[in-house]
Write an enzyme that holds these catalytic residues in place. Structure first.
Site, PDB file in Angstrom:
ATOM      1  CE  LYS A  53      -3.852  -2.422   2.140  1.00 24.39           C
ATOM      2  NZ  LYS A  53      -4.585  -2.824   3.339  1.00 24.39           N
ATOM      3  CD  GLN A  97      -3.522  -4.350   6.519  1.00 22.37           C
ATOM      4  OE1 GLN A  97      -3.620  -3.304   5.893  1.00 22.37           O
ATOM      5  NE2 GLN A  97      -3.940  -5.504   6.032  1.00 22.37           N
ATOM      6  CG  ASP A 120      -9.609   0.204   5.149  1.00 22.72           C
ATOM      7  OD1 ASP A 120      -9.361  -0.280   4.026  1.00 22.72           O
ATOM      8  OD2 ASP A 120      -8.904   0.008   6.156  1.00 22.72           O
TER       9      ASP A 120
HETATM   10  N1  GUN Z   1      -6.808  -6.560   6.226  1.00 26.58           N
HETATM   11  C1  GUN Z   1      -7.070  -7.280   5.106  1.00 26.58           C
HETATM   12  N2  GUN Z   1      -7.613  -6.503   4.156  1.00 26.58           N
HETATM   13  C2  GUN Z   1      -7.709  -5.258   4.691  1.00 26.58           C
HETATM   14  C3  GUN Z   1      -8.193  -4.013   4.179  1.00 26.58           C
HETATM   15  O1  GUN Z   1      -8.671  -3.888   3.054  1.00 26.58           O
HETATM   16  N3  GUN Z   1      -8.097  -2.966   5.038  1.00 26.58           N
HETATM   17  C4  GUN Z   1      -7.614  -3.076   6.280  1.00 26.58           C
HETATM   18  N4  GUN Z   1      -7.577  -1.993   7.052  1.00 26.58           N
HETATM   19  N5  GUN Z   1      -7.159  -4.213   6.783  1.00 26.58           N
HETATM   20  C5  GUN Z   1      -7.205  -5.295   5.982  1.00 26.58           C
END
Ligand code: GUN
Length: 281
Positions: A53, A97, A120
């Site tokens: 990311k 995350q 998100d």
């Molecule tokens: N863990 C797995 N996929 C995601 C996501 O799209 N966002 C976040 N914040 N955590 C994750």
């Protein structure tokens, strides 16, 4: 004839060129898009995800910060960091995350993020905006799946879509996005007695279960669009999805690969949400 591949890598590349152009225009006005990524703990998969990311941000010309904390971090300290980032004018999106360590209440953390920075789309407000059709941040994975379905050129309106999985992050928002696009939507899950009965009628199948070989060739209508959200390992340790790819490819009209399918699109839609957050301010 084998299915046409919907490449998330290629579609992402195309979309990210446009994102980078828009980011450069904002930066020229002194409003460089900024994303803060917070990782608590040492989960190996999460480490890879956050690294990808942050790299995608750099490649698109975004400002980004990665904050890594020990798994023992106190919830109050995490909430204090989010509060500071909420007030930071250089930050337009905040991503914590998941999963978080057990002693931290994930719902409390998600709700602490300013709704203007909830890129998100996990907050209760964002979920409500999606459900009622109001503008707002859409969760990145189902949002990316929609872009992939749209890229086939097949109209979604009037189609029967079957979503396998009912998570708050993928299954439920996916169903709502398809519904908003005027599909007839069925949601299947672990208590659905005859999954194949439903999937065989589907023009669009989205598999978001987290178990390999959930969707096999005999369960797919010829010509269907098959979107594979799964991220699993096979017996050789190789990355694979929820779909029996090689067999389903012979039946479906379109199919997404794993890797190179939904994964890159999730990150691309995170960039879109962060960019649009910056454009709004
Ligand atoms: N863990 C797995 N996929 C995601 C996501 O799209 N966002 C976040 N914040 N955590 C994750």
């Amino acid at each position: 004839m084998p299915a046409q591949l919907i490449s998330g890598t290629q579609l992402s590349q195309h979309l990210r060129e446009d994102i980078a152009r828009r980011a450069a225009a904002l930066t020229a006005q002194g409003k460089q898009p900024g994303l803060a990524v917070i990782l608590v703990g040492e989960d190996p998969a999460s480490q890879v995800y956050v690294r990808n990311k942050v790299k995608a941000c750099g490649d698109a010309g975004f400002h980004s910060v990665l904050e890594k904390y020990d798994a023992t971090m106190a919830q109050a300290d995490l909430l204090a960091r989010i509060d500071a980032l909420n007030r930071d004018p250089a930050i337009h999106g905040i991503l914590v995350q998941m999963p978080l360590p057990k002693h931290i209440d994930a719902n409390k953390v998600i709700e602490a993020i300013s709704t203007r920075k909830d890129v998100d789309g996990f907050s209760v407000l964002s979920a409500g905006e999606l459900m009622t059709g109001l503008p707002g941040f859409r969760p990145c994975t189902p949002y990316g799946c929609m872009k992939m379905i749209e890229s086939t050129g097949v109209p979604i309106k009037g189609k029967h879509a079957v979503v396998i999985g009912r998570s708050n992050t993928v299954g439920k928002p996916m169903a709502l996005l398809l519904l908003q696009a005027n599909a007839t939507v069925t949601i299947c899950h672990s208590n659905t007695p005859d999954l194949a009965l439903h999937t065989r009628q589907a023009d669009i199948v989205v598999a978001a279960v987290g178990r390999r070989n959930t969707l096999t060739a005999d369960m797919v209508k010829p010509g269907a669009i098959v979107i594979d959200v799964g991220m699993n390992r096979d017996d050789q340790g190789k990355l694979c999805g929820d779909v029996d790819f090689s067999a389903v490819q012979q039946v479906a009209g379109w199919i997404t690969p794993v890797p190179g399918g939904v994964g890159p699109m999730t990150i691309t839609m995170l960039l879109v949400n962060t960019l649009e957050s910056a454009e709004r301010i």
